[in-house]
Motif scaffolding. Structure first.
Motif, PDB file in Angstrom:
ATOM      1  N   UNK A  66      31.764  22.156  -2.046  1.00 28.62           N
ATOM      2  CA  UNK A  66      30.856  21.972  -0.910  1.00 28.62           C
ATOM      3  C   UNK A  66      31.061  20.553  -0.377  1.00 28.62           C
ATOM      4  N   UNK A  67      31.392  20.402   0.911  1.00 32.61           N
ATOM      5  CA  UNK A  67      31.660  19.060   1.409  1.00 32.61           C
ATOM      6  C   UNK A  67      30.381  18.219   1.417  1.00 32.61           C
ATOM      7  N   UNK A  68      30.503  16.977   1.009  1.00 32.60           N
ATOM      8  CA  UNK A  68      29.367  16.078   1.050  1.00 32.60           C
ATOM      9  C   UNK A  68      29.029  15.775   2.504  1.00 32.60           C
ATOM     10  N   UNK A  87      33.737  12.134  13.015  1.00 38.26           N
ATOM     11  CA  UNK A  87      32.959  11.477  14.071  1.00 38.26           C
ATOM     12  C   UNK A  87      33.160   9.970  14.034  1.00 38.26           C
ATOM     13  N   UNK A  88      33.376   9.453  12.835  1.00 34.30           N
ATOM     14  CA  UNK A  88      33.671   8.025  12.715  1.00 34.30           C
ATOM     15  C   UNK A  88      34.938   7.675  13.461  1.00 34.30           C
ATOM     16  N   UNK A  89      35.982   8.497  13.262  1.00 36.75           N
ATOM     17  CA  UNK A  89      37.237   8.229  13.959  1.00 36.75           C
ATOM     18  C   UNK A  89      37.089   8.384  15.471  1.00 36.75           C
ATOM     19  N   UNK A  90      36.181   9.256  15.876  1.00 30.54           N
ATOM     20  CA  UNK A  90      36.013   9.511  17.300  1.00 30.54           C
ATOM     21  C   UNK A  90      35.021   8.564  17.961  1.00 30.54           C
ATOM     22  N   UNK A  91      34.291   7.778  17.141  1.00 31.93           N
ATOM     23  CA  UNK A  91      33.172   7.026  17.710  1.00 31.93           C
ATOM     24  C   UNK A  91      33.556   6.084  18.866  1.00 31.93           C
ATOM     25  N   UNK A  92      34.685   5.355  18.783  1.00 33.12           N
ATOM     26  CA  UNK A  92      34.981   4.480  19.941  1.00 33.12           C
ATOM     27  C   UNK A  92      35.127   5.281  21.234  1.00 33.12           C
ATOM     28  N   UNK A  93      35.809   6.429  21.134  1.00 30.58           N
ATOM     29  CA  UNK A  93      36.012   7.256  22.327  1.00 30.58           C
ATOM     30  C   UNK A  93      34.679   7.789  22.826  1.00 30.58           C
ATOM     31  N   UNK A  94      33.866   8.274  21.891  1.00 31.93           N
ATOM     32  CA  UNK A  94      32.596   8.876  22.298  1.00 31.93           C
ATOM     33  C   UNK A  94      31.721   7.846  23.008  1.00 31.93           C
ATOM     34  N   UNK A 117      30.948  13.483   8.205  1.00 39.37           N
ATOM     35  CA  UNK A 117      30.809  12.537   9.316  1.00 39.37           C
ATOM     36  C   UNK A 117      32.106  11.783   9.600  1.00 39.37           C
ATOM     37  N   UNK A 118      33.072  11.917   8.681  1.00 33.76           N
ATOM     38  CA  UNK A 118      34.314  11.138   8.836  1.00 33.76           C
ATOM     39  C   UNK A 118      34.981  11.338  10.201  1.00 33.76           C
ATOM     40  N   UNK A 143      38.225  19.654  10.694  1.00 33.64           N
ATOM     41  CA  UNK A 143      37.446  20.652  11.422  1.00 33.64           C
ATOM     42  C   UNK A 143      36.020  20.134  11.462  1.00 33.64           C
ATOM     43  N   UNK A 144      35.420  20.112  12.628  1.00 31.42           N
ATOM     44  CA  UNK A 144      34.023  19.684  12.704  1.00 31.42           C
ATOM     45  C   UNK A 144      33.322  20.400  13.838  1.00 31.42           C
ATOM     46  N   UNK A 145      31.995  20.381  13.738  1.00 34.00           N
ATOM     47  CA  UNK A 145      31.202  21.264  14.573  1.00 34.00           C
ATOM     48  C   UNK A 145      31.392  21.009  16.075  1.00 34.00           C
ATOM     49  N   UNK A 146      31.425  19.738  16.472  1.00 33.54           N
ATOM     50  CA  UNK A 146      31.467  19.437  17.910  1.00 33.54           C
ATOM     51  C   UNK A 146      32.882  19.368  18.476  1.00 33.54           C
ATOM     52  N   UNK A 147      33.857  19.785  17.657  1.00 32.12           N
ATOM     53  CA  UNK A 147      35.250  19.645  18.090  1.00 32.12           C
ATOM     54  C   UNK A 147      35.495  20.301  19.451  1.00 32.12           C
TER      55      UNK A 147
END
Lengths: 279, 311
Positions: free
Chosen positions: B20-22, B30-37, B27-28, A102-106
């Motif tokens: 509390x998530x670090x 977003x890392x997986x999505x970075x190539x697509x983004x 950011x994990x 789950x993430x904010x920009x999903x």
């Protein structure tokens, strides 16, 4: 009417319908095959015949012995396979994020990905040429491959996410408890059991890349970069129409997708309808 | 091709002692999505923004300096009689194509779903029925130019059965060119509906039909009250997708009629292409391209809303 004669009538009606549909769908393709074995002078022979006295493989030989045309095929294979592999890798990573985090920009990224699928190619085309030239990708494999990925990725991501969502989270969470990294859980647990989904994405991606026309036409300039759809059209543009050769190239150009379809029908149709059918 | 929306998933159950998530961990994904983004920003968002900008400028691309002209390009394009002709042709081409795609797709799917015939027969016919859809549009265009040639086999057949007296040049006849390209598009596209509707038909529970049969429903009543309502979600989704894609059809028109004869098969896509790459009026072409984009986005919104409503 007795129920027996009624069922015979229904059955013959169904067969009639199937045959009629078969002619509608199949005859044009049969004619393509038949024309590829004719001599060019026989193409418009009157009356038309399915098999003529000039039956030969000459058109195929001339395609196979022309290095320029062979290059069209090699280009198409290279581009389509590269697009398929790269799309799979990228889509699997993205689908993992969508399915397991789950993430904010999903929501926002989701909307963009859906919207992208509706963008008319012609809208992109005007600024695209300048952009590709500026990125030094004009008339290159990389330019075509990256462009096709823009069109294959949204669908691939949606399909892979759907597939991952059908797999219980406990599978990868168990691996995570054992100390595997998130990437390890994806690579060693999820990917191997997702093979059916991966195959349908792969087949579909290959098909789009193999068939693309507009950008292949615009983004390449020299014959050594052209793909099959453009190659066939180039045969048409010259002084005289070499119908036999065009039909031979069309047959050869259709074979890869047909083979993929015949072998992977189940995955293909299953994947295609993944979103449409709900229990 | 139907799953155009990322399926939503129920939120995961919270682990009991909530940590509390670090920030790094957040950011994990977003890392997986970075190539697509990265790819989508560079090759999709940037060109779309650029074409929108072009549509408000004067003399773009052809001259180094261009100035803002507001809605001027839109006024020019929307006032162009050729644009209106193209819009009308596109509307006819698209609506007829989608309607017949649906009818043929449904008819063929029902034939393939019949229990009267053996599985093997049906598999053979299914493969034949799907074939037009597997061909590249470049191949479809060339094949139909061969078939519909004045000396071609279609004219021969139609003369044989007495439907026409003299050979017809389908793609260059003023009145027949639009029906001809529409027909070819129908031939090339119905399997898309057929495949999905077939899967839909196979998903309808046999109990529903049995219940209807017990109630004494006729074939037609079963079709109207069981089959159609069950297929409705698929039909609506497919029709919207087909509307989006058919209204953008370019290569088929380009390689069969090129928009001609005169303007009889000019579509919004060929009109836009010609403005840009034959007339080099890139600013006008951009305005026209943005109009197309807006139309597509409106349809896409309907599609997404419909999918959401179903979920």
């Amino acid at each position: 009417m007795t129920s027996r004669s009624q069922s015979v009538a229904l059955k013959s009606g169904a067969i009639f319908g199937l045959l009629l549909g078969g002619c509608f769908a199949g005859l044009p393709i049969l004619w393509m095959l038949s024309s590829s074995f004719k001599d060019n002078s026989e193409i418009f022979a009157w009356p038309p015949r399915l098999v003529t006295s000039t039956f030969s493989f000459a058109a195929y030989t001339s395609v196979f012995t022309d290095p320029v045309k062979v290059r069209f095929f090699l280009n198409s294979y290279f581009v389509a396979v590269s697009v398929t592999v790269l799309t799979l890798i990228t889509a699997i990573l993205a689908a993992y994020a969508f399915s397991r985090y789950e993430f904010r920009l999903k929501g926002a990224i989701n909307v963009v990905i859906v919207g992208i699928q509706a963008v008319p190619p012609i809208t992109l085309l005007i600024p695209y040429f300048g952009l590709i030239v500026a990125l030094r990708l004009y008339n290159s494999y990389q330019g075509l491959i990256l462009t096709y990925m823009v069109f294959t990725l949204p669908y691939a991501i949606v399909m892979m996410t759907g597939y991952f969502n059908t797999l219980p989270r406990e599978l990868d969470e168990a691996a995570r408890v054992d100390g595997t990294t998130s990437f390890g859980a994806l690579w060693r647990i999820l990917v191997p059991i997702s093979l059916p989904g991966i195959v349908s994405v792969a087949v579909y991606t290959f098909m789009i890349a193999w068939n693309e026309y507009l950008f292949a036409l615009t983004l390449t300039r020299t014959d050594n970069m052209r793909t099959v759809p453009i190659g066939i059209q180039l045969l048409m543009g010259q002084h005289s129409y070499k119908w036999s050769e065009m039909m031979a190239m069309s047959v050869l150009g259709s074979i890869p997708v047909l083979i993929l379809f015949v072998f992977f029908q189940k995955f293909f149709i299953g994947g295609m309808t993944a979103g449409a059918v709900k229990s | 091709m139907t799953a155009t929306q990322i399926p939503t998933r129920a939120a995961p159950t919270q682990e009991a002692p909530r940590r509390r998530p670090l920030p790094l961990r957040r950011l994990v994904p977003y890392g997986y999505l970075s190539p697509v983004i990265v790819l989508m920003i560079v090759l999709m968002i940037v060109p779309v923004v650029v074409v929108i900008r072009y549509s408000f400028l004067d003399n773009v691309i052809m001259t180094p300096t261009s100035s803002l002209v507001g809605w001027h390009n839109y006024v020019t394009v929307l006032g162009d009689p050729l644009f209106r002709t193209a819009a009308r042709n596109t509307a006819v081409f698209t609506s007829v194509s989608v309607a017949v795609h649906l009818l043929l797709g449904l008819a063929f799917a029902m034939l393939l779903n019949t229990t009267l015939l053996g599985q093997r027969t049906k598999t053979v016919f299914r493969t034949i029925f799907v074939m037009p859809w597997l061909l590249t549009v470049a191949i479809i265009a060339i094949l139909w130019r061969l078939l519909l040639d004045p000396n071609g086999v279609v004219n021969y057949g139609l003369q044989g059965v007495g439907l026409i007296d003299t050979p017809v040049a389908w793609f260059s006849d003023l009145n027949l060119a639009l029906p001809a390209v529409t027909f070819v598009n129908i031939w090339a596209g119905y399997p898309f509906f057929m495949v999905s509707l077939l899967a839909g038909l196979q998903g309808i529970s046999a109990d529903l039909y049995e219940a209807a049969a017990v109630d004494g429903a006729s074939w037609l009543q079963r079709f109207v009250h069981v089959t159609l309502p069950s297929l409705r979600p698929i039909i609506v989704s497919m029709a919207l997708l087909d509307l989006i894609w058919t209204s953008q059809q370019f290569p088929l028109i380009w390689m069969t009629t090129g928009g001609g004869p005169l303007d009889r098969t000019e579509m919004l896509s060929t009109y836009t292409y010609k403005l840009a790459f034959s007339k080099y009026e890139f600013a006008w072409a951009s305005a026209s391209a943005v109009v197309l984009l807006v139309l597509a986005m409106v349809l896409a919104v309907f599609y997404v809303r419909y999918q959401r409503a179903r979920d």
